[in-house]
Write an enzyme that holds these catalytic residues in place. Structure first.
Site, PDB file in Angstrom:
ATOM      1  N   GLY A  10       1.534  16.148  15.060  1.00  0.00           N
ATOM      2  CA  GLY A  10       0.297  15.686  14.433  1.00  0.00           C
ATOM      3  C   GLY A  10       0.593  14.852  13.204  1.00  0.00           C
ATOM      4  N   ALA A  11      -0.018  13.667  13.128  1.00  0.00           N
ATOM      5  CA  ALA A  11       0.176  12.801  11.956  1.00  0.00           C
ATOM      6  C   ALA A  11      -1.130  12.672  11.183  1.00  0.00           C
ATOM      7  CB  ALA A  11       0.713  11.437  12.375  1.00  0.00           C
ATOM      8  N   GLY A  12      -1.756  13.829  10.951  1.00  0.00           N
ATOM      9  CA  GLY A  12      -2.943  13.858  10.081  1.00  0.00           C
ATOM     10  C   GLY A  12      -2.487  14.045   8.648  1.00  0.00           C
ATOM     11  N   TYR A  13      -3.380  14.575   7.807  1.00  0.00           N
ATOM     12  CA  TYR A  13      -3.029  14.767   6.392  1.00  0.00           C
ATOM     13  C   TYR A  13      -1.819  15.673   6.253  1.00  0.00           C
ATOM     14  CZ  TYR A  13      -7.478  12.642   5.262  1.00  0.00           C
ATOM     15  OH  TYR A  13      -8.511  11.762   5.150  1.00  0.00           O
ATOM     16  N   ASN A  37       2.522  12.103  17.575  1.00  0.00           N
ATOM     17  CA  ASN A  37       1.059  12.010  17.407  1.00  0.00           C
ATOM     18  C   ASN A  37       0.478  11.300  18.618  1.00  0.00           C
ATOM     19  OD1 ASN A  37      -1.131  12.450  15.305  1.00  0.00           O
ATOM     20  ND2 ASN A  37      -1.513  10.328  15.840  1.00  0.00           N
ATOM     21  N   GLU A 171     -22.570  14.673   4.238  1.00  0.00           N
ATOM     22  CA  GLU A 171     -21.947  13.356   4.000  1.00  0.00           C
ATOM     23  C   GLU A 171     -22.404  12.356   5.065  1.00  0.00           C
ATOM     24  OE1 GLU A 171     -17.614  13.769   3.346  1.00  0.00           O
ATOM     25  OE2 GLU A 171     -18.174  13.527   1.243  1.00  0.00           O
ATOM     26  N   ALA A 319      -8.616  18.583   3.552  1.00  0.00           N
ATOM     27  CA  ALA A 319      -7.523  17.618   3.456  1.00  0.00           C
ATOM     28  C   ALA A 319      -6.709  17.895   2.193  1.00  0.00           C
ATOM     29  CB  ALA A 319      -8.096  16.202   3.415  1.00  0.00           C
ATOM     30  N   LYS A 379     -15.224  10.252  -6.051  1.00  0.00           N
ATOM     31  CA  LYS A 379     -14.959  10.400  -4.612  1.00  0.00           C
ATOM     32  C   LYS A 379     -14.003   9.298  -4.149  1.00  0.00           C
ATOM     33  CE  LYS A 379     -15.937  11.991  -0.433  1.00  0.00           C
ATOM     34  NZ  LYS A 379     -15.686  13.369  -0.032  1.00  0.00           N
TER      35      LYS A 379
HETATM   36  P1  FAD Z   1      -6.095  16.057  10.949  1.00  0.00           P
HETATM   37  O1  FAD Z   1      -6.240  15.288   9.711  1.00  0.00           O
HETATM   38  O2  FAD Z   1      -7.211  16.362  11.806  1.00  0.00           O
HETATM   39  O3  FAD Z   1      -4.867  15.530  11.772  1.00  0.00           O
HETATM   40  C1  FAD Z   1      -4.482  16.036  13.014  1.00  0.00           C
HETATM   41  C2  FAD Z   1      -3.644  14.990  13.704  1.00  0.00           C
HETATM   42  O4  FAD Z   1      -3.107  15.550  14.910  1.00  0.00           O
HETATM   43  C3  FAD Z   1      -4.439  13.750  14.126  1.00  0.00           C
HETATM   44  O5  FAD Z   1      -3.695  12.593  13.844  1.00  0.00           O
HETATM   45  C4  FAD Z   1      -4.602  13.927  15.631  1.00  0.00           C
HETATM   46  O6  FAD Z   1      -4.708  12.708  16.323  1.00  0.00           O
HETATM   47  C5  FAD Z   1      -3.314  14.653  15.985  1.00  0.00           C
HETATM   48  N1  FAD Z   1      -3.421  15.451  17.192  1.00  0.00           N
HETATM   49  C6  FAD Z   1      -4.371  16.358  17.502  1.00  0.00           C
HETATM   50  N2  FAD Z   1      -4.121  16.902  18.699  1.00  0.00           N
HETATM   51  C7  FAD Z   1      -2.981  16.318  19.170  1.00  0.00           C
HETATM   52  C8  FAD Z   1      -2.219  16.479  20.355  1.00  0.00           C
HETATM   53  N3  FAD Z   1      -2.562  17.331  21.300  1.00  0.00           N
HETATM   54  N4  FAD Z   1      -1.105  15.724  20.506  1.00  0.00           N
HETATM   55  C9  FAD Z   1      -0.721  14.845  19.544  1.00  0.00           C
HETATM   56  N5  FAD Z   1      -1.407  14.660  18.402  1.00  0.00           N
HETATM   57  C10 FAD Z   1      -2.528  15.393  18.210  1.00  0.00           C
HETATM   58  N6  FAD Z   1     -11.594  17.599   3.363  1.00  0.00           N
HETATM   59  C11 FAD Z   1     -11.464  17.435   2.026  1.00  0.00           C
HETATM   60  O7  FAD Z   1     -10.530  17.978   1.420  1.00  0.00           O
HETATM   61  N7  FAD Z   1     -12.343  16.648   1.326  1.00  0.00           N
HETATM   62  C12 FAD Z   1     -13.352  15.968   1.927  1.00  0.00           C
HETATM   63  O8  FAD Z   1     -14.113  15.265   1.274  1.00  0.00           O
HETATM   64  C13 FAD Z   1     -13.515  16.116   3.345  1.00  0.00           C
HETATM   65  N8  FAD Z   1     -14.470  15.416   3.989  1.00  0.00           N
HETATM   66  C14 FAD Z   1     -14.545  15.489   5.361  1.00  0.00           C
HETATM   67  C15 FAD Z   1     -15.481  14.684   6.009  1.00  0.00           C
HETATM   68  C16 FAD Z   1     -15.571  14.707   7.391  1.00  0.00           C
HETATM   69  C17 FAD Z   1     -16.563  13.822   8.078  1.00  0.00           C
HETATM   70  C18 FAD Z   1     -14.697  15.548   8.141  1.00  0.00           C
HETATM   71  C19 FAD Z   1     -14.787  15.570   9.649  1.00  0.00           C
HETATM   72  C20 FAD Z   1     -13.766  16.349   7.502  1.00  0.00           C
HETATM   73  C21 FAD Z   1     -13.678  16.330   6.101  1.00  0.00           C
HETATM   74  N9  FAD Z   1     -12.727  17.093   5.416  1.00  0.00           N
HETATM   75  C22 FAD Z   1     -12.599  16.967   4.045  1.00  0.00           C
HETATM   76  C23 FAD Z   1     -11.822  18.020   6.131  1.00  0.00           C
HETATM   77  C24 FAD Z   1     -10.495  17.341   6.435  1.00  0.00           C
HETATM   78  O9  FAD Z   1     -10.706  16.122   7.112  1.00  0.00           O
HETATM   79  C25 FAD Z   1      -9.590  18.235   7.248  1.00  0.00           C
HETATM   80  O10 FAD Z   1      -9.467  19.472   6.593  1.00  0.00           O
HETATM   81  C26 FAD Z   1      -8.207  17.586   7.410  1.00  0.00           C
HETATM   82  O11 FAD Z   1      -8.325  16.417   8.186  1.00  0.00           O
HETATM   83  C27 FAD Z   1      -7.209  18.540   8.043  1.00  0.00           C
HETATM   84  O12 FAD Z   1      -5.961  17.899   8.086  1.00  0.00           O
HETATM   85  P2  FAD Z   1      -4.921  18.203   9.243  1.00  0.00           P
HETATM   86  O13 FAD Z   1      -3.665  17.491   8.914  1.00  0.00           O
HETATM   87  O14 FAD Z   1      -4.865  19.658   9.525  1.00  0.00           O
HETATM   88  O15 FAD Z   1      -5.568  17.573  10.545  1.00  0.00           O
END
Ligand code: FAD
Length: 405
Positions: A10-13, A37, A171, A319, A379
């Site tokens: 996963g390349a999220g946060y 990812n 939001e 995040a 923000k």
């Molecule tokens: P993600 O950022 O979701 O990353 C997961 C990654 O894994 C993605 O790149 C995805 O493509 C990849 N992935 C998933 N499944 C697979 C798979 N099977 N194979 C390969 N790759 C895969 N948090 C805050 O702190 N402040 C805010 O203001 C805030 N606002 C938000 C607003 C919205 C509209 C939303 C939806 C969320 C918000 N959040 C906020 C919450 C925040 O976005 C999440 O907590 C955060 O994204 C979690 O990070 P993560 O790295 O766990 O996952």
């Protein structure tokens, strides 16, 4: 001796910040680091409400993963299908991958709590493609209304229901409120015919904020035409709209062209289906972010569960926490490779700001409550900081938000 293999999923946060911190802090040729990812790009999940409402292009929300990695980290575009943690393997659609250390950062999915019809008829806000789908769906409903004969116009096509008055729901409503005048002009729809209704099961809006801040947010959105139905759970969704429960035996059906479900998230299904011990797809990690019984597996972000012992409840999936965990996970990986002790992760909660469209917001930052343009400015500072932490000033200049009013 073979170099240890670090595999990041996963390349999220969480995942991408782990990779970037490893490449900054680990020596050359110390480990083979791979990040997997499903897309070639990272997206800012915290900006998805803007892409969904059509106030920000999906292009602005994402950037190529390779652009922030150097030669110390190998990127593989593949979908993870399952985890074989007992044999230290990950199965992807591009083949099997083995590891010595695993970092799981597969993020969140929408949670519909088993409510009938939601999976089929409601749209979720969990990734760029879903955001595009919401934006396009709303546009299509408005275009459809515009092409109907005057006597046959179905005004429910212009009704948008947003399920959930938590962070994501509010939001998104803020962005929609700003988009309405544009939609009205673009599709020649009288503005008074457009209805946006927020439906929430709980008796309160934005439970994480004080009453004063909530009143500010609800007042702002109500002034912009958003309707609120609070304490009224959605019990069913159909092709035509949603049924809500208004009292013991009292129900109402609201016809709507668009239903967006923003009322809950869970961790990744891949985690839930693995042998790792999870609850609602989240894993209760040790203080150093490793999984009990699996000392080579780290969890970062929304798939991790951590109790805030002071408050007696779990830390929310954010995040902010995902990025902080990633910094510690990277340090702990290096510590393990060097034969040192790992360190404990302690979240440093700097505050939370909830946007109400592009130029207004509410928030609590370093213990101080803020509203209005200043909150909106904060923000954008937070949004730009997340970019900076991964891609430095160059990424901020390319993707950052500078439209401060
Ligand atoms: P993600 O950022 O979701 O990353 C997961 C990654 O894994 C993605 O790149 C995805 O493509 C990849 N992935 C998933 N499944 C697979 C798979 N099977 N194979 C390969 N790759 C895969 N948090 C805050 O702190 N402040 C805010 O203001 C805030 N606002 C938000 C607003 C919205 C509209 C939303 C939806 C969320 C918000 N959040 C906020 C919450 C925040 O976005 C999440 O907590 C955060 O994204 C979690 O990070 P993560 O790295 O766990 O996952």
């Amino acid at each position: 001796m073979n170099r240890p293999k670090i595999l990041i999923l996963g390349a999220g946060y969480g995942g991408l910040t782990t990779a970037v911190n490893l490449q900054k802090k680990i020596g050359v040729n110390v480990a083979d680091i791979t990040i997997v990812n499903k897309n070639s790009y990272h997206y800012e999940s915290t900006w998805l409400h803007e892409a969904s409402a059509g106030t920000l292009s999906p292009e602005r929300v994402r950037y190529e993963i390779k652009d922030v990695l150097n030669s110390k980290v190998n990127f593989v575009q593949a979908s993870v299908e399952s985890l074989d943690v007992n044999n230290k393997k990950v199965i992807t659609d591009a083949g099997e991958m083995s590891y010595d250390y695993l970092v799981v950062g597969l993020g969140f999915e929408g949670e519909t709590f088993g409510i009938e019809g939601l999976d089929k008829y409601a749209l979720g806000i969990a990734n760029v493609n879903e955001a595009r789908k919401i934006r396009d769906h709303i546009n299509t409903q408005f275009a459809e209304w515009a092409t109907q004969a005057p006597a046959e116009k179905d005004d429910s096509l212009l009704t948008i229901i947003v399920g959930g008055a938590g962070f994501t729901g509010i939001e998104f409503l803020g962005e929609l409120a700003n988009r309405i005048p544009e939609l009205s002009k673009e599709y020649d729809v009288p503005q008074e015919k457009i209805r946006i209704i927020c439906v929430e099961a709980a008796p309160v809006v934005l439970p994480m904020f004080s009453r004063e801040l909530v009143e500010y947010a609800v007042g702002h959105l109500t002034k912009k035409g958003i309707e609120f139905s609070i304490g009224t759970p959605v019990v069913q969704a159909t092709e035509e709209g949603v049924k809500i429960k208004k009292g013991e035996d009292e129900f109402e059906f609201i016809k709507a062209g668009t239903v967006v479900w923003a009322a809950g998230v869970r961790g990744s299904r891949i985690v839930e289906e693995s042998d790792l011990p999870s609850n609602r797809a989240r894993i209760a990690v040790e203080k150093d972010l490793r999984v009990p019984g699996y000392p080579e597996v780290f969890i970062v972000g929304d798939c991790a569960f951590m109790l805030n012992e002071e408050a007696g409840r779990p830390y929310p999936p954010t995040a902010q926490i995902a990025m902080q965990q990633a910094v510690v996970a990277a340090e702990n990986l290096i510590a393990l490779i060097e034969g040192n002790d790992t360190k404990e992760f302690t979240p440093e909660l700097k505050g939370t700001v909830c946007s109400l469209g592009d130029s207004d917001a509410i928030g609590e930052v370093f213990g101080k409550e803020i509203t209005g343009k200043y909150a909106s400015f904060m923000k954008k500072v937070i949004d730009n900081r997340a970019l900076y932490m991964v891609g430095g000033a160059g990424l901020v200049l390319k993707k950052g938000k500078f439209n401060v009013l």
